[in-house]
Write a protein that holds these residues in place. Sequence first.
Motif, PDB file in Angstrom:
ATOM      1  N   VAL A  14     -70.867  14.702 -25.422  1.00 30.06           N
ATOM      2  CA  VAL A  14     -70.341  15.777 -24.582  1.00 30.06           C
ATOM      3  C   VAL A  14     -70.164  15.302 -23.139  1.00 30.06           C
ATOM      4  N   SER A  17     -67.047  13.254 -22.732  1.00 30.57           N
ATOM      5  CA  SER A  17     -65.791  14.021 -22.694  1.00 30.57           C
ATOM      6  C   SER A  17     -65.659  14.806 -21.390  1.00 30.57           C
ATOM      7  N   VAL A  18     -66.804  15.292 -20.853  1.00 33.27           N
ATOM      8  CA  VAL A  18     -66.746  16.070 -19.612  1.00 33.27           C
ATOM      9  C   VAL A  18     -66.392  15.179 -18.421  1.00 33.27           C
ATOM     10  N   ASN A  21     -62.598  11.879 -16.879  1.00 36.39           N
ATOM     11  CA  ASN A  21     -61.569  11.707 -15.850  1.00 36.39           C
ATOM     12  C   ASN A  21     -62.136  11.591 -14.436  1.00 36.39           C
ATOM     13  N   GLY A  63     -57.682   9.110  -7.889  1.00 37.16           N
ATOM     14  CA  GLY A  63     -58.070  10.258  -8.715  1.00 37.16           C
ATOM     15  C   GLY A  63     -57.102  11.424  -8.605  1.00 37.16           C
ATOM     16  N   HIS A  64     -56.096  11.295  -7.764  1.00 36.32           N
ATOM     17  CA  HIS A  64     -55.093  12.354  -7.646  1.00 36.32           C
ATOM     18  C   HIS A  64     -53.789  11.752  -7.115  1.00 36.32           C
ATOM     19  N   VAL A  65     -52.752  12.582  -7.081  1.00 35.60           N
ATOM     20  CA  VAL A  65     -51.437  12.120  -6.624  1.00 35.60           C
ATOM     21  C   VAL A  65     -51.509  11.768  -5.140  1.00 35.60           C
ATOM     22  N   GLY A 100     -49.009   8.758  -9.034  1.00 34.63           N
ATOM     23  CA  GLY A 100     -50.082   9.482  -9.689  1.00 34.63           C
ATOM     24  C   GLY A 100     -51.289   8.574  -9.859  1.00 34.63           C
ATOM     25  N   HIS A 101     -52.418   9.162 -10.235  1.00 37.24           N
ATOM     26  CA  HIS A 101     -53.624   8.356 -10.427  1.00 37.24           C
ATOM     27  C   HIS A 101     -53.375   7.314 -11.524  1.00 37.24           C
TER      28      HIS A 101
END
Lengths: 154, 145
Positions: A14, A17-18, A21, A63-65, A100-101
Amino acid sequence: MVLAIVVVVGVFAVSQSVFANRVVEPFSELAVLGEKMKIGDYPKELVVGQPFSLYLYLGNHEGHVMYYRVLVKLGDRDMNVSDVQPLDAPVLASFEAMLGHGGNQTIPVSMNLAEPGLNRRLVFELHAYDTEANVFVYHGRWCQLWLNVTSPPS
Amino acid sequence: MRAALKLALLVIVLSVASTGQSVVYSQSQEDDVRNSLVEAFEAVREAESVGGEVSGLLEDLNEALRLIEAGGEGNLAGAEEKIESVLAVVPVVRSQGIVSTRNQQIVIGVVLGLVAVSAVVVWRLGPRFFWSLWLRSKSGWRVMV
């Protein structure tokens, strides 16, 4: 015993999966490549007005655009540039990209220099758009090429 | 003769004024397009933060960037078109991202629930099941004294 194994394996699965990212160490990449799109084969001796080709490599692991702008400046050995201070010199050219990342982009650069000089520094600075301040801010990444620029033979 | 001279002067003044206006218009148009580009970037970034898949939108925005850098009214119009199409699609991508994130959370919740149920089942029935299997496997054995 079995219970313990089931619980440990379950919690591990778990958590994977959490947190799949989540970016632990965000960073951006800036590199200057030679005319063959490789590290090397950089111009060293140039004549005023002589065109030369390079490539800029940009990579986003924030981690982000990101909206990047690379400023190309011409300085000399007395000028200072660091991870916190951009070069205080006029901008010769600028290049922009949105990534993007995990994305990257290679941008062709073609330019020439208008003034002669020894030990000139062609500095490439990475700036990123700050969505809170609504301006581009220096991102602390920079590269440079040392150049000797000579006057054309008369 | 004087009227003709006045007319010629008027034509010259008007043509110069319209040329200047065109240049000013072009610069202000580029500023407007760049503002729209930033607006689109912020919208895309927001859509990505809620789980939206934005790689296609980024390709369009990079194409718009190239058109802006190329300059010229035609390219600026093309860039504006790209940006408007991105701004039109962003809400859809955003809501798809929200649904996708919610589905992912549901899957995680279900997995967590399954793990908890499995743990309880193993805790309650595990020993009995284990010993019944053990007894069945050893049922043919004889104890030699």
